[in-house]
Design a protein around this motif. Structure first.
Motif, PDB file in Angstrom:
ATOM      1  N   ALA A   1     -54.984 -12.706   6.556  1.00  0.00           N
ATOM      2  CA  ALA A   1     -54.542 -11.389   5.434  1.00  0.00           C
ATOM      3  C   ALA A   1     -52.965 -12.343   4.803  1.00  0.00           C
ATOM      4  O   ALA A   1     -51.826 -12.300   5.034  1.00  0.00           O
ATOM      5  N   LEU A   2     -53.159 -12.298   3.158  1.00  0.00           N
ATOM      6  CA  LEU A   2     -52.110 -12.982   2.482  1.00  0.00           C
ATOM      7  C   LEU A   2     -51.653 -11.509   1.033  1.00  0.00           C
ATOM      8  O   LEU A   2     -53.062 -10.883   1.387  1.00  0.00           O
ATOM      9  N   GLY A   3     -50.511 -11.455   1.617  1.00  0.00           N
ATOM     10  CA  GLY A   3     -50.397 -10.356   0.563  1.00  0.00           C
ATOM     11  C   GLY A   3     -49.348 -10.857  -0.777  1.00  0.00           C
ATOM     12  O   GLY A   3     -48.485 -10.988  -0.332  1.00  0.00           O
TER      13      GLY A   3
ATOM     14  N   ASP B   1     -46.854 -13.169   1.198  1.00  0.00           N
ATOM     15  CA  ASP B   1     -47.009 -12.738   2.411  1.00  0.00           C
ATOM     16  C   ASP B   1     -47.909 -12.824   3.295  1.00  0.00           C
ATOM     17  O   ASP B   1     -49.094 -13.417   2.759  1.00  0.00           O
ATOM     18  N   ILE B   2     -47.852 -12.562   4.370  1.00  0.00           N
ATOM     19  CA  ILE B   2     -48.232 -13.627   5.043  1.00  0.00           C
ATOM     20  C   ILE B   2     -48.833 -12.551   6.983  1.00  0.00           C
ATOM     21  O   ILE B   2     -47.928 -11.648   7.473  1.00  0.00           O
ATOM     22  N   GLY B   3     -49.790 -12.469   7.302  1.00  0.00           N
ATOM     23  CA  GLY B   3     -50.337 -11.516   8.437  1.00  0.00           C
ATOM     24  C   GLY B   3     -51.757 -12.525   9.041  1.00  0.00           C
ATOM     25  O   GLY B   3     -52.782 -13.046   8.615  1.00  0.00           O
TER      26      GLY B   3
ATOM     27  N   PRO C   1     -55.001  -8.735  -5.920  1.00  0.00           N
ATOM     28  CA  PRO C   1     -55.439  -7.970  -5.511  1.00  0.00           C
ATOM     29  C   PRO C   1     -54.475  -7.040  -4.805  1.00  0.00           C
ATOM     30  O   PRO C   1     -53.544  -8.611  -4.413  1.00  0.00           O
ATOM     31  N   ASP C   2     -53.838  -6.372  -4.136  1.00  0.00           N
ATOM     32  CA  ASP C   2     -52.421  -6.542  -3.700  1.00  0.00           C
ATOM     33  C   ASP C   2     -52.700  -6.566  -1.996  1.00  0.00           C
ATOM     34  O   ASP C   2     -52.110  -7.473  -1.409  1.00  0.00           O
ATOM     35  N   PHE C   3     -54.444  -7.092  -1.489  1.00  0.00           N
ATOM     36  CA  PHE C   3     -54.593  -8.570  -0.005  1.00  0.00           C
ATOM     37  C   PHE C   3     -55.820  -9.745  -0.874  1.00  0.00           C
ATOM     38  O   PHE C   3     -56.970  -8.498  -1.167  1.00  0.00           O
ATOM     39  N   VAL C   4     -55.349 -10.435   0.008  1.00  0.00           N
ATOM     40  CA  VAL C   4     -56.047 -11.602  -0.006  1.00  0.00           C
ATOM     41  C   VAL C   4     -56.637 -12.146   1.443  1.00  0.00           C
ATOM     42  O   VAL C   4     -55.820 -12.601   2.121  1.00  0.00           O
ATOM     43  N   TYR C   5     -57.795 -12.192   1.959  1.00  0.00           N
ATOM     44  CA  TYR C   5     -58.617 -12.145   2.338  1.00  0.00           C
ATOM     45  C   TYR C   5     -58.821 -13.330   2.876  1.00  0.00           C
ATOM     46  O   TYR C   5     -59.949 -14.231   2.465  1.00  0.00           O
ATOM     47  N   VAL C   6     -58.841 -14.202   3.761  1.00  0.00           N
ATOM     48  CA  VAL C   6     -59.371 -15.559   4.587  1.00  0.00           C
ATOM     49  C   VAL C   6     -60.085 -15.720   5.815  1.00  0.00           C
ATOM     50  O   VAL C   6     -59.550 -15.685   6.521  1.00  0.00           O
TER      51      VAL C   6
END
Length: 508
Positions: free
Chosen positions: A140-142, A89-91, A52-57
């Motif tokens: 948030a990982l992209g 990417d990360i946020g 997926p476009d975004f993976v959340y930890v």
């Protein structure tokens, strides 16, 4: 140090946040600790192609934490020619959650940084200082691109415990500078600093903008408004600093131009999610303009896929003039023809025509701030007046402050119209179109109408100054716009742009 393993994603649930599908991994938990102590956890995993476009930890943050620090790495395996490698990417989102709209947004660095921190009194550029409250935060990982072998990552999370300092009150730049009344003002509305993936400091941007002869700029960091509170000291009577964001989705980028201070615009959706209209309206409610950027750029995810129904203007020229800018110019001209065909060009009823603009998209040296620049006729050097001039199309685009244009159309009875305006004359009334140019040595002038290029001048003298006149009627040309081009290197193709204008419309 403790370690967790996110070995794969097959056992993790995919969920929808109101937009693009996202994945949430297992929660990383921390125990309480004494002040000044640190606790560190490391998590590892692998994301397969098609993630997926975004993976959340999720990270459970206990009470008494002063600072969150995150560092990450990922592998970059060799891939076959023509195949995309890994880019991650990360946020960060805080305990308020990851719902679309960004209420919990605390920062985004994309792929520009390998680590960041957040605490009450300070944060890494790209991130927002503020209280570190107890609750479930999310890294948030992209996965921007994933190699065929998959993307293996390692994230190290360090919590520092202790009393929090006060969060500084933000100070924003003024919305007015020392203008010259109604005049032509030069600006660059697409710039990047160390607050996203640029290398320029804010001070360097401001200094280079002044050196380039600019009157205004717009802060436009990728997917973060974290620079807004740091621009005030760089503004002045000679430089108006507008605040915005480059909303960087997987289906194109859009500049939010001149929004209210502190406005954040979410980017976590694609065209197929039918969410862009919501955020375009948010930009306007915040007092900004919606400007699709580099719509035909060739980088992954940069090509504009959302259509232009929400656009207030479109960035036709981005940085050094390249073939994708030529395509964007032709596409925009096609939109002008469509607006004429559908009777929408400023006559009321339906969507008006979409003005064009240009910006440098500068990130680092040797990128040239102010190449190109949008030159706007505005009532004063204020946020509102500049935006109104851009929205109305009272502007032209030039490669530097050395080049100036004056473009008008006039009828036989003293009727007169300038760039972005309509000359209201009968269909068969003779019209004189006049372009005055300075600062364009050996350049050629082309006059473009809804039929195409109908006039091409001889090269201007080496002084760079000249005047071109052409006569037409409204029945022959529904609009006229001007292009100033450098000499072509070889062959039938036109030379690179030196400047171009928004159109003058002809007819009642």
């Amino acid at each position: 140090m403790c370690e967790d393993d996110h070995a794969g994603i097959g056992r993790r649930a995919v969920f929808v946040t109101g937009a693009a599908a996202a994945l949430t991994l297992g929660t990383v938990s921390f125990a309480s600790a004494a002040p000044r102590e640190q606790r560190t956890r490391t998590v590892r995993g692998t994301l397969p192609p098609g993630s997926p476009d975004f993976v959340y930890v999720p990270v459970d943050v206990p009470r008494g934490v002063r600072e969150i620090h995150v560092a990450y790495t990922y592998d970059r395996p060799v891939v076959p020619a023509g195949t995309q490698g890994n880019a991650l990417d990360i946020g960060l989102f805080d305990e308020r959650g990851t719902e679309l709209g960004g209420r919990g947004f605390r920062g985004w660095s994309g792929g520009a940084r390998t680590e960041f921190f957040v605490r009450a009194d300070a944060a890494t550029p790209g991130y927002l200082p503020g209280p570190v409250r107890a609750g479930t935060w999310h890294i948030a990982l992209g996965p921007y691109t994933v190699a065929p072998q998959g993307l293996s990552y390692e994230i190290t999370i360090t919590l520092t415990y202790g009393e929090q300092d006060q969060t500084p009150r933000p100070v924003y730049p003024p919305e007015r500078a020392g203008g010259r009344g109604r005049a032509w003002y030069r600006g660059d509305c697409h710039l990047h600093s160390e607050y996203s993936d640029g290398r320029y400091t804010l001070a360097e941007i401001a200094g280079l903008a002044r050196a380039a002869g600019l009157d205004f700029i717009n802060s436009s960091e990728h997917n973060t408004h974290s620079a807004h509170a740091h621009w005030a000291e760089h503004a002045g009577d000679d430089l108006l600093i507008l605040l915005g964001e480059e909303v960087t989705t997987r289906n194109g980028h859009v500049v939010a131009l001149g929004t209210d201070p502190g406005t954040f615009v979410d980017w976590r959706y694609r065209a197929r999610d039918n969410r862009f209209g919501r955020f375009a309206r948010q930009i306007r409610r915040a007092g900004g303009l919606v400007v699709p950027a580099h719509p035909h750029a060739t980088c992954i995810g940069c090509n504009w896929k959302f259509g232009f129904g929400e656009a207030d203007a479109v960035e036709v020229w981005n940085g050094a003039y390249t073939p994708d800018d030529e395509v964007a110019l032709a596409d925009w001209d096609g939109m002008l023809v469509a607006s004429v065909r559908e009777g929408r060009e400023g006559r009321g009823g339906g969507r008006d025509w979409i003005p064009a603009m240009g910006s440098s998209d500068s990130h680092r040296s040797p990128d040239v701030i102010g190449r190109p620049q949008t030159v706007v006729l505005a009532d004063d050097l204020t946020r509102e007046a500049i935006q109104e001039g851009i929205r109305a199309g009272r502007s032209y685009v030039a490669e530097s402050s050395k080049l100036s244009l004056s473009f008008t159309a006039s009828g036989g009875r003293g009727e007169h119209a300038g760039i972005g305006e309509r000359l209201r004359v009968d269909r068969d009334t003779p019209v004189t179109v006049r372009l005055e140019v300075s600062g364009a040595p050996r350049c050629t002038v082309r006059l473009v109408t809804d039929q195409g290029v109908l006039f091409t001048s001889d090269p201007l003298p080496v002084s760079g100054a000249g005047t071109v006149e052409w006569r037409t009627t409204a029945s022959y040309a529904a609009y006229v716009r001007a292009e100033v081009r450098h000499e072509a290197a070889a062959g039938p193709l036109p030379g690179a742009l030196a400047a171009f204008t928004n159109p003058v419309f002809l007819g009642s």
